[in-house]
Design an enzyme around this catalytic site. Structure first.
Site, PDB file in Angstrom:
ATOM      1  CD  GLU A 106      37.355 -19.576  21.781  1.00  0.00           C
ATOM      2  OE1 GLU A 106      36.520 -18.957  23.066  1.00  0.00           O
ATOM      3  OE2 GLU A 106      38.283 -20.885  21.744  1.00  0.00           O
ATOM      4  CB  CYS A 169      40.066 -17.130  15.393  1.00  0.00           C
ATOM      5  SG  CYS A 169      40.367 -18.343  14.735  1.00  0.00           S
ATOM      6  CG  HIS A 191      39.960 -21.450  18.359  1.00  0.00           C
ATOM      7  ND1 HIS A 191      39.601 -20.249  18.956  1.00  0.00           N
ATOM      8  CD2 HIS A 191      40.342 -20.830  17.131  1.00  0.00           C
ATOM      9  CE1 HIS A 191      39.927 -18.980  18.268  1.00  0.00           C
ATOM     10  NE2 HIS A 191      41.051 -19.445  17.130  1.00  0.00           N
TER      11      HIS A 191
END
Length: 244
Positions: A106, A169, A191
């Site tokens: 990410e 998240c 992730h």
């Protein structure tokens, strides 16, 4: 929306490792976090991965795995408590992204909580900030290009993602970057896909979608940690569009 991006990476001269408090004898700690149950996922693979990595030694550093409750009200305090207790040199947070076929590095967390389903405590949040008055977005301080390069060399399905969603998240990612900055700890979020077992439990009787074995992810995370600890100076340059 992103008129107030807070680029954590630009505050350092590249990625500098071991920025936390060193232990006697030069011992260092990497904190890896995962989540507990949520929704249909009673056995969260991100928690399983943190548990599997706990106690591993990488490049002279010890990995400590922690599993956080999937709760918007406690996640910030739990993270702060772990950082204060361990004073790690590196923080990598993990979360499951069912349906994604690859490991997702990410790039950015946004200052939004907008839950598609209640958290594990039954709390639903709509269109609220993670931190009131905080920057619209914060960037990962992990060496994304270098990790991507290593994983591609090892034939690990992977990509850099430009959205961590608006659920727990993203909230943890945002808080990790903020709290890591305040303590001088490089932090980021990855992730992971579902595992075959978790997908089968979450959707019994249905053919599981994209999954990845926990063993493959353990090996990939160990190599990513190694890259983070060994990285010095500027990241390895990639061709245009290679990080997308």
């Amino acid at each position: 929306m992103f008129n107030n991006l807070y680029n954590l990476t630009s505050q350092t001269e590249g990625f500098t490792t071991m920025t936390g408090t060193a232990r006697p004898g030069g011992h260092h700690i990497v904190l890896v976090t995962g989540f507990g149950p949520f929704g249909k996922h009673l056995d969260n693979p991100s928690g399983d991965l943190a548990r599997r990595l706990d106690g591993a030694t990488v490049a002279g550093a010890t990995v400590v795995g922690r599993i956080f409750e999937t709760s918007t009200d406690t996640i910030g305090a739990n993270l702060a408590g772990a950082l204060d207790e361990l004073a790690p040199d590196l923080l990598i947070c993990l979360g499951i992204a069912p349906g994604r076929p690859a490991l997702s590095l990410e790039r950015i967390a946004i200052n939004v909580r907008d839950f598609p389903l209640p958290d594990h405590s039954g709390v639903t949040v709509a269109d609220e900030p993670v931190v009131t008055g905080g920057p619209d977005g914060v960037f990962s301080r992990l060496p994304l290009a270098s990790i991507l390069r290593r994983w591609r060399k090892d034939d690990v399905p992977c990509h850099v993602s430009n959205t961590a969603g608006t659920y727990l998240c993203n909230q943890l990612f945002y808080l990790a970057c903020r709290q890591g900055r305040d303590r001088g700890i490089p932090a980021g979020f990855i992730h992971i896909p579902d595992t075959p077992r978790s997908a089968a439990v979450a959707e019994p009787g249905r053919e599981p979608g994209a999954t990845m074995s926990l063993d493959v992810m353990v090996a990939a995370l160990l190599s990513a940690i190694e890259v983070c600890l060994e990285e010095r100076g500027d990241q390895v340059a990639l061709t245009a569009g290679a990080v997308a």
